[in-house]
Write a protein that holds these residues in place. Structure first.
Motif: not given
Lengths: 46, 169, 257
Positions: C50-69
């Motif tokens: 989730g942190m390094f290999f999943s794509p960023a969200d089209w509108q939220q950018g990398d902040a979407v990675r917070i979803m995985y926790v």
């Protein structure tokens, strides 16, 4: 990465809280096992 | 009847009573638990001017106008829910996700001229998550324009293969 | 003296076979290493993915990675409360001593998971929504869940006689269970700033598959991890209880002699 501080902070908070609970449980388990062994050396739970 | 059976029945009946009471309370509270009013709700029962409330809806496509009043930024936009539209203005810092077609929840009050003056604007994003490459592919194929509303059904894109690398950065 | 071994065993019912502390210790001793391995493995894969290999969200950018926790913590905090309520029902109806201990041990871990959910949610809300906190129905009902966990923790420890604390805590936990459907359906029943659920029982997940996989791995990892921590605490609690029983028996022996 965009919003990196927020991402790092949320992963850090998660790992600290989860790690704290894991460490706490491990220490408590070790402590209980040692005390029980001291009181009841022939106990079956060690 | 054994004691265990009696306790089981007692716990069950208490649970049933509690569930009913909660359901009735929630039903009664329904109108008061609203976090924001939609433009249609506003049209039927508008709070008096000066009364602070939250207005929620989508930023109407083509409505956003950025300007400057006395050296301070002022943005004018319209909030719509498809049936009714309310004009709004805001003089503060907009969230990054603010754009036409995006959901917003704005705190503020009606001005005497019938427009909404916001003191805070929050972005309300939807529950869809997709990489930029998928969004671009949908846009290129003419299947979706984010400014016009929600994306097409998830099953049409959530396994869509794109040529762009899937690795984030 | 030892309340656990004093419970009469009802043959053929696994729930009651577990009331025997020796049997519970043997079984949980075999299960715990598996839970730890699965918890660590799935969590590590899910979070690194989730942190390094999943794509960023089209509108939220990398902040979407917070979803995985955030999302796994939210699921686990609700599922943990289901466990707490189940233990409470078993405790009230069948007077199962292990259920009492389990309820006491689930409480703090559930509160921890809810705290993770609330803090990471706040850290996600600030950059995306533009606010750390709003009093909408979803956020408020999860805060209520946190307070229910804290209230249960306080109540089970509030009595000199543990049995009374278990009863009071079980009643609180069962009453508090009404918060669970409220959390689940708050985003559908009321206008909230929080978006509706992405993953539902009825429809296709409105999430790209490259984001869905790490999320499911992290959710599995959090669930196994939650189970591992609760099991370890429960093992410790059973041992501590046996220790108290042994010491008390010895003290009485020396008084009698």
């Amino acid at each position: 990465m965009t919003n990196l501080p927020y991402i790092v902070a949320s992963y850090a908070v998660t790992l600290v809280i989860a790690g704290g609970f894991s460490l706490g449980a491990w220490i408590r388990l070790k402590h209980a096992r040692r005390q029980l062994a001291a009181v009841d050396p022939r106990g079956r739970w060690q | 009847m054994t004691r265990t059976r009696r306790r089981l029945l007692l716990v069950g009946l208490c649970g049933l009573g509690l569930a009913t009471a909660t359901a009735l309370t929630l039903n009664a509270l329904n109108s008061n638990l609203v976090f924001f009013l939609t433009p249609s709700q506003l049209a039927s029962k508008a709070p008096p001017p000066g009364h602070t409330f939250r207005l929620g809806g989508l930023v109407a496509p083509g409505s956003v106008v950025h300007s400057e009043v006395d050296g301070k930024p002022l943005v004018r936009f319209a909030v719509t829910d498809g049936t009714a539209t309310v004009k709004a203005s805001f003089g503060g810092v907009l969230p990054d996700l603010f754009r036409e077609g995006q959901g917003v929840v704005a705190l503020g009050a009606m001005s005497p001229n019938g427009s909404f003056h916001a003191t805070q604007v929050l972005a309300k994003h939807d529950e869809t998550y997709m990489p930029k490459s998928v969004e671009e592919a949908l846009k290129k194929k003419g299947l979706w324009n984010p400014n016009d509303g929600p994306p097409p059904p998830a099953s049409t894109w959530n396994t869509l293969a794109t040529k762009a690398p899937m690795k984030g950065g | 003296m030892d309340a656990i071994s004093a419970t009469p065993a009802v043959p053929g019912r696994s729930l009651f076979r577990l009331a025997n502390p020796g049997r519970f210790m043997r079984l949980s001793g075999r299960v715990l290493p598996v839970l730890i391995a699965l918890g660590l493995g799935f969590t590590a894969v899910g979070l690194v993915w989730g942190m390094f290999f999943s794509p960023a969200d089209w509108q939220q950018g990398d902040a979407v990675r917070i979803m995985y926790v955030h999302v796994p913590a939210a699921w686990v905090s609700s599922a943990g409360y289901v466990g707490l309520a189940a233990c409470s029902a078993i405790s009230l109806i069948w007077r199962h001593p292990l259920a009492d201990l389990a309820a006491v041990e689930i409480g703090p871990v559930g509160a921890g998971a809810t705290a993770i959910c609330l803090i990471t949610g706040s850290l996600w809300g600030e950059p995306m929504w533009g606010t750390w906190w709003v009093w909408d129905a979803r956020l408020t009902s999860v805060l209520v869940l946190f307070f229910l966990y804290l209230g249960h923790m306080a109540l089970v420890r509030a009595f000199d006689e543990p049995e009374r604390g278990y009863r009071a805590g079980a009643i609180l936990a069962l009453i508090g269970a009404v918060d669970l459907p409220i959390i689940k359906f708050s985003v559908d029943w009321w206008n909230t700033l929080h978006q509706p659920d992405t993953i539902t029982v009825t429809g296709a997940p409105t999430m790209y598959v490259g984001m869905l996989w790490p999320l499911l791995f992290a959710a599995l990892g959090f669930s196994f991890g939650f189970g591992a921590i609760v099991t370890a605490r429960l093992r410790a609690a059973v041992m501590e209880r046996r220790l108290r029983g042994l010491l008390l028996a010895r003290a009485e022996e020396s008084l009698a002699s």
